[in-house]
Design a protein around this motif. Structure first.
Motif, mmCIF file in Angstrom:
data_model
loop_
_atom_site.group_PDB
_atom_site.id
_atom_site.type_symbol
_atom_site.label_atom_id
_atom_site.label_comp_id
_atom_site.label_asym_id
_atom_site.label_seq_id
_atom_site.Cartn_x
_atom_site.Cartn_y
_atom_site.Cartn_z
ATOM 1 N N ARG A 100 0.825 -1.213 0.000
ATOM 2 C CA ARG A 100 0.000 0.000 0.000
ATOM 3 C C ARG A 100 0.858 1.262 0.000
ATOM 4 O O ARG A 100 0.409 2.331 -0.408
ATOM 5 C CB ARG A 100 -0.934 0.006 1.215
ATOM 6 C CG ARG A 100 -1.965 -1.118 1.147
ATOM 7 C CD ARG A 100 -2.907 -1.095 2.318
ATOM 8 N NE ARG A 100 -3.736 0.114 2.267
ATOM 9 C CZ ARG A 100 -4.374 0.613 3.318
ATOM 10 N NH1 ARG A 100 -4.289 0.035 4.499
ATOM 11 N NH2 ARG A 100 -5.116 1.695 3.200
ATOM 12 N N TYR A 101 2.096 1.141 0.457
ATOM 13 C CA TYR A 101 3.007 2.274 0.551
ATOM 14 C C TYR A 101 3.740 2.547 -0.774
ATOM 15 O O TYR A 101 4.179 3.657 -1.031
ATOM 16 C CB TYR A 101 4.028 2.011 1.665
ATOM 17 C CG TYR A 101 4.772 3.234 2.131
ATOM 18 C CD1 TYR A 101 4.188 4.124 3.017
ATOM 19 C CD2 TYR A 101 6.062 3.497 1.686
ATOM 20 C CE1 TYR A 101 4.867 5.247 3.452
ATOM 21 C CE2 TYR A 101 6.753 4.617 2.113
ATOM 22 C CZ TYR A 101 6.153 5.492 2.994
ATOM 23 O OH TYR A 101 6.827 6.610 3.421
ATOM 24 N N LEU A 102 3.859 1.531 -1.602
ATOM 25 C CA LEU A 102 4.589 1.664 -2.859
ATOM 26 C C LEU A 102 3.972 2.737 -3.746
ATOM 27 O O LEU A 102 2.793 3.050 -3.632
ATOM 28 C CB LEU A 102 4.596 0.327 -3.605
ATOM 29 C CG LEU A 102 5.295 -0.828 -2.895
ATOM 30 C CD1 LEU A 102 5.099 -2.125 -3.678
ATOM 31 C CD2 LEU A 102 6.776 -0.544 -2.672
ATOM 32 N N GLY A 103 4.768 3.275 -4.653
ATOM 33 C CA GLY A 103 4.292 4.280 -5.592
ATOM 34 C C GLY A 103 4.907 5.639 -5.323
ATOM 35 O O GLY A 103 5.901 5.775 -4.616
ATOM 36 N N LYS A 104 4.283 6.649 -5.891
ATOM 37 C CA LYS A 104 4.812 8.014 -5.847
ATOM 38 C C LYS A 104 4.298 8.791 -4.639
ATOM 39 O O LYS A 104 3.110 8.756 -4.328
ATOM 40 C CB LYS A 104 4.418 8.756 -7.125
ATOM 41 C CG LYS A 104 5.022 10.133 -7.261
ATOM 42 C CD LYS A 104 4.685 10.723 -8.616
ATOM 43 C CE LYS A 104 5.408 12.026 -8.851
ATOM 44 N NZ LYS A 104 5.199 12.506 -10.223
#
Length: 176
Positions: free
Chosen positions: A33-37
């Motif tokens: 859920r934390y991954l990304g920009k």
């Protein structure tokens, strides 16, 4: 004498992965859920980001199960984008938001999520290995005044000098 050198090298390699006094990593952390920009909303000043605007961090899982970290910001003085790529791994359990991040070979520094919007993962309060490193990250270029106030309050309670915070200009900058 050789033992002293080995102990000093060990302290340099592993001494920066601790937690500042009063800072506890979030439990129940979900990396996917934390991954990304993320957009950098506020930070304490330090040399490796000095003068940068439009700063973002992007997190992805690598093939070796480490986390790829790409930090990017615009240097207006040089009229160019600057980017640093690193890797991160959990210090303990993957559900505890304490990672160690390296941008320089074997040298790691702490990355501790001590505040998090656990419902939607829309903002995060981050500390480094000591009270000199502090960030507010968000999924959007701006956050509400309430999130900023909460960040300042929680960081101040943990011993950070919030009077020194820099609020990052996230105005769009051309990629050209």
């Amino acid at each position: 004498m050789r033992l002293v050198k080995i102990l000093l090298l060990t302290a340099l390699l592993f001494g920066c992965t601790g937690t500042p006094k009063g800072v506890e990593p979030v439990s129940g952390f979900e990396l996917n859920r934390y991954l990304g920009k993320w957009y950098e909303i506020a930070r304490l000043d330090h040399s490796f980001e000095r003068g940068l605007t439009a700063v973002t961090a992007d997190y992805r899982v690598r093939d070796d199960d480490l986390v790829q970290v790409i930090n990017r910001g615009y240097n207006a003085e040089k009229a160019q984008w600057e980017e640093a790529e690193g890797k991160a791994k959990f210090v303990d359990s993957p559900d505890t938001a304490h990672l160690k991040v390296s941008f320089f070979g074997p040298f790691y520094g702490s990355y501790i999520v001590f505040g998090l919007d656990k419902q939607d993962y829309q903002y995060a309060f981050i500390a480094g290995p000591n009270h000199d490193y502090l960030w507010l990250l968000a999924r959007t270029p701006q956050v509400s005044d309430e999130v900023i106030a909460r960040f300042i309050q929680e960081a101040s309670q943990r011993g950070f000098n919030t009077d020194e915070l820099i609020f990052v200009d996230q105005l769009p900058v051309s990629d050209s």
